[in-house]
Scaffold this active site. Structure first.
Site, short mmCIF file in Angstrom:
data_model
loop_
_atom_site.label_atom_id
_atom_site.label_comp_id
_atom_site.label_asym_id
_atom_site.label_seq_id
_atom_site.Cartn_x
_atom_site.Cartn_y
_atom_site.Cartn_z
N HIS A 139 -50.93 -30.06 -15.59
CA HIS A 139 -51.59 -28.93 -15.65
C HIS A 139 -51.85 -28.39 -17.24
O HIS A 139 -52.69 -27.49 -17.41
CB HIS A 139 -50.80 -27.69 -15.05
ZN LIG Z 1 -46.93 -30.50 -8.34
#
Ligand SMILES: [Zn+2]
Length: 388
Positions: A139
């Site tokens: 992320h």
């Molecule tokens: Zn995850």
């Protein structure tokens, strides 16, 4: 990769770094890697001649700057030393997901170090399979932390392969969409990014829709498979066999980066799929059968024991071994239902049933049809024969 019965395998561990950890209340528990080591020891995998264990070393700042902005890393380092200043918030740090804590830079650099060293071992043909259970921080962006991720070791490993001229298929099976990885390679046709995840309608990072297929030269080289909440093993495997594997085969990569997040498992506290580790292990079999070198990364998984069991089973699949205790649930003629008690690696099968099942299957069929129509035809293979 020459056809061998078992790939030359390197497993990264993190001995001596146990002091590096997220704050006590945080769901990410780096010590899952120790649980994994114990399970693999019990399975006898650590004694196999084709497997070696290495202790991870932190990545250097210059390597991390291959993707991340220097001012962001500067802030990360200062926060890691115990400073707190307003700019940290601007870089995505200081909230519940990405708290500021002592050693956070070192922990992120350690995870990235193992992924980058793994990429180097594969690129120099010193290993066919590398597993970094602490890797998979998909992320993090160029200049920001998010979703428990500070340094994107997935992107760094893919960039490292790509700069050596290798075509990379990055297959992300974590329950969360690999948004940081997608953003890094959206316009590139030398790195195929495939993310199978719970739909952004019900889960962070609230994106990863199938219509995001890449831009410019990268059009067709970004595949998203947003599974609706409640999907089980059969539904996941259908997308694996009809979307993921065909896209990778069309692309003809030199190497696969595989994120096997165990937050897909039923009962994970952060997500809502109904999968078991059996289907993840089957997906690993499919990937192994491509006959390509693999850099495997742990990703999420927030029930530590279940995550470790899932990784152990997946690593047995990736190394073409079979768990010795598959039937160990039968003890003295009595089948013990709980995996915790029997020590079994395999989860018990679960299925979605009733009208919900039909609705989910319809949605999976729709996703398959979408990709068959719109993305698979756009994927082209290597222009020259793969460099092997
Ligand atoms: Zn995850």
């Amino acid at each position: 990769m020459a056809l061998k019965q078992h790939p030359d395998t390197v497993l990264f561990l993190f001995e001596g770094y146990e002091y590096l950890s997220y704050p006590a209340h945080h769901p990410f528990r780096p010590e899952r890697a120790n649980l994994l080591r114990d399970l693999l020891e019990r399975e006898g995998l650590l004694d196999k001649p084709f497997l070696s264990v290495r202790n991870a070393r932190p990545a250097g700042r210059r390597d991390i700057e291959m993707f991340h902005a220097p001012d962001y890393l500067e802030a990360l380092e200062r926060g890691s030393r115990g400073e707190f200043f307003e700019q940290l918030v601007h870089f995505g740090m200081g909230g519940d997901d990405c708290p500021v804590f002592p050693g956070m830079y070192e922990l992120a650099a350690l995870a990235a170090g193992a992924s980058l060293e793994g990429a180097g071992l594969i690129a120099s043909k010193k290993a066919d399979l590398v597993f970094n259970p602490l890797g998979g921080f998909h992320h993090a962006g160029v200049s920001h932390a998010e979703g428990f991720c500070y340094v994107n070791d997935v992107v760094l490993a893919c960039l490292d392969f790509a700069r050596r001229g290798l075509r990379v298929a990055c297959v992300d099976l974590d329950v969360h969409h690999g948004n940081g990885t997608e953003d890094a390679f959206l316009d590139r046709d030398d790195v195929l990014t495939v993310s199978v995840h719970e739909s952004g309608r019900t889960l962070y990072p609230w994106r990863g829709e199938e219509s995001a297929v890449g831009v410019g030269a990268g059009r067709g080289f970004n595949i998203n498979v947003p599974l609706p909440a409640g999907c089980d093993d059969g539904m996941f495997l259908e997308t694996m066999r009809k979307i993921v594997m065909p896209s990778v085969e069309l692309f003809r990569p030199d190497v696969v980066v595989l994120e096997i997040g165990m937050d897909v498992l039923q009962g994970d506290p952060l997500a809502h799929l109904r999968m078991t580790n059996n289907s993840v292990a089957e997906a690993c079999d499919d990937i192994r059968e491509l006959g390509l070198p693999i850099l495997a990364l742990g990703g999420g998984g927030y029930t530590p024991h279940d995550a470790a069991r899932g990784w152990a089973l997946s690593l047995l699949s990736l190394t073409n071994c079979h768990p010795a205790d598959m039937f160990a649930g039968i003890v003295g003629g009595v089948f013990l239902g709980s995996n915790e008690h029997t020590g079994m690696l395999r989860d018990m099968q679960v299925f979605t049933s009733g009208p919900e099942r039909e609705a989910l299957k319809d949605e999976v069929r729709r996703l398959v049809a979408f990709h068959e129509q719109h993305t698979l035809p756009l994927i082209t293979g290597a222009k020259s024969p793969p460099s092997k």
